[in-house]
Design a protein around this motif. Structure first.
Motif, mmCIF file in Angstrom:
data_model
loop_
_atom_site.group_PDB
_atom_site.id
_atom_site.type_symbol
_atom_site.label_atom_id
_atom_site.label_comp_id
_atom_site.label_asym_id
_atom_site.label_seq_id
_atom_site.Cartn_x
_atom_site.Cartn_y
_atom_site.Cartn_z
ATOM 1 N N ARG A 1 10.186 9.778 -11.712
ATOM 2 C CA ARG A 1 9.552 8.953 -12.762
ATOM 3 C C ARG A 1 10.606 8.355 -13.685
ATOM 4 N N ALA A 2 11.587 9.165 -14.047
ATOM 5 C CA ALA A 2 12.649 8.663 -14.922
ATOM 6 C C ALA A 2 13.442 7.565 -14.233
ATOM 7 N N VAL A 3 13.799 7.787 -12.978
ATOM 8 C CA VAL A 3 14.631 6.834 -12.239
ATOM 9 C C VAL A 3 13.885 5.535 -11.980
ATOM 10 N N CYS A 4 12.647 5.623 -11.577
ATOM 11 C CA CYS A 4 11.902 4.444 -11.132
ATOM 12 C C CYS A 4 11.250 3.675 -12.273
ATOM 13 N N HIS A 5 11.238 4.253 -13.484
ATOM 14 C CA HIS A 5 10.621 3.530 -14.587
ATOM 15 C C HIS A 5 11.208 3.867 -15.951
ATOM 16 N N ALA B 1 0.838 -1.205 0.000
ATOM 17 C CA ALA B 1 0.000 0.000 0.000
ATOM 18 C C ALA B 1 0.873 1.255 0.000
ATOM 19 N N ALA B 2 1.957 1.246 0.772
ATOM 20 C CA ALA B 2 2.848 2.407 0.809
ATOM 21 C C ALA B 2 3.549 2.592 -0.534
ATOM 22 N N VAL B 3 3.939 1.494 -1.175
ATOM 23 C CA VAL B 3 4.587 1.600 -2.482
ATOM 24 C C VAL B 3 3.588 2.096 -3.522
ATOM 25 N N ALA C 1 13.046 2.467 0.887
ATOM 26 C CA ALA C 1 14.021 2.745 -0.183
ATOM 27 C C ALA C 1 13.475 3.780 -1.155
ATOM 28 N N LEU C 2 12.193 3.697 -1.470
ATOM 29 C CA LEU C 2 11.574 4.652 -2.392
ATOM 30 C C LEU C 2 11.380 6.009 -1.724
#
Length: 302
Positions: free
Chosen positions: A289-293, A17-19, A274-275
């Motif tokens: 957005r760029a880093v995570c996907h 849920a947090a992610v 971590a996020l």
């Protein structure tokens, strides 16, 4: 200018849920994590045993948050909305790489959302092992200089680096000296390697901690050098090897060449932490957005 806040270190073993809330805040439907560990069971058990003894080695405990069987680990990652991930594995002695690669090829075949991962060691058969893995479909390699204890500039590896550079296959490399220096860690060996192979798609794991600024310099110099965020900015890492605030603008400027990595499941905190740690850099939603996907999606053609 950017600002730093402190992320919560609360651990929830199923913090989907947090992610999900993090993904909603920054505007992405899914995550790509380029630094996760799936290994043969007995190998992963030995890795966990090493971290269980990390207190005497590092001066502090390293509890494994996600000490679960493979299927539960996969369910957790998918529950976090991770659409693609890796099976980072690495040999610590000669003769291991080929059978690890065979295991990884089988894992990728039965796990379609895993980016087929392979590895190598400094040994006479390294080029044969890497060629075989590429022929099997490997899309990313892991090179762990700290664990392997070898020089990346070994003559036995020159053809390996050349093959990977020519093929454009990324190599996630633990080359920084954190958390414990190795015989061949630090920026100097990688700088020498890149002088000979400037087109190598090198992914510097852990942002190169603790030599963050030196590795930022290599990324600024070589257009195919990237960095992954594994463990960076978390409370655990900041207490030992903090990222310098003065370098945040440089990291922001390299936003198209920074990739999300987490070290899941071998982390002493939650995936959500971590996020949140990345979010607290203050580098903004577009960067996140760029880093995570987006960067990994472009790199791997997803």
């Amino acid at each position: 200018m950017t600002s730093r806040a402190e992320p919560s270190a609360t651990i929830d073993h199923d913090d989907s849920a947090a992610v999900a809330a993090f993904r909603e805040r920054i505007g992405i439907e899914s995550i790509i994590d380029v630094h996760t560990h799936f290994m043969p069971r007995r190998v992963l058990a030995k890795v966990w045993a090493y971290f269980d003894l990390a207190g005497p080695v590092m001066g502090r405990a390293w509890p494994i948050t996600y000490r679960h069987e493979e299927e539960r680990l996969l369910r957790l990652l998918r529950g976090f909305g991770v659409r693609a991930f890796t099976s980072m594995l690495y040999p610590h002695k000669p003769g291991m790489a080929r059978w690890l690669n065979d295991w990884a090829a089988d894992f990728a075949a039965r796990t379609p959302d895993c980016l087929h991962t392979a590895t190598f060691f400094d040994e006479p058969g390294a080029i044969d092992d890497v060629t075989r893995a590429v022929d099997q479909g490997a899309r990313v390699f892991k090179c762990h200089l700290q664990v392997g204890g070898f020089d990346p500039n070994s003559p036995l590896l020159d053809k390996v680096w050349g093959l990977l550079a020519d093929a454009g296959i990324p190599v996630v490399t633990h080359c920084g000296s954190g958390p414990i220096p190795g015989a061949h860690t630090g920026p100097e060996p990688m700088a020498a390697l890149l002088e000979r192979h400037p087109r190598l798609p090198l992914v510097v794991a852990h942002l190169g901690m603790p030599e963050y600024e030196d590795f930022l310099g290599l990324a600024e110099r070589y257009e195919r050098v990237m960095l992954d965020t594994t463990m960076a900015f978390t409370r655990f890492t900041e207490a030992m090897l903090p990222f310098p605030d003065r370098a945040l603008p440089r990291l922001g400027d390299l936003g198209d060449r920074v990739l999300l990595g987490t070290d899941f499941p071998n982390i002493p905190y939650s995936y959500a932490h971590a996020l949140a740690a990345l979010e607290c850099t203050g580098l903004g939603e577009e960067w996140l957005r760029a880093v995570c996907h987006d960067n990994a999606a472009r790199l791997f053609g997803l």
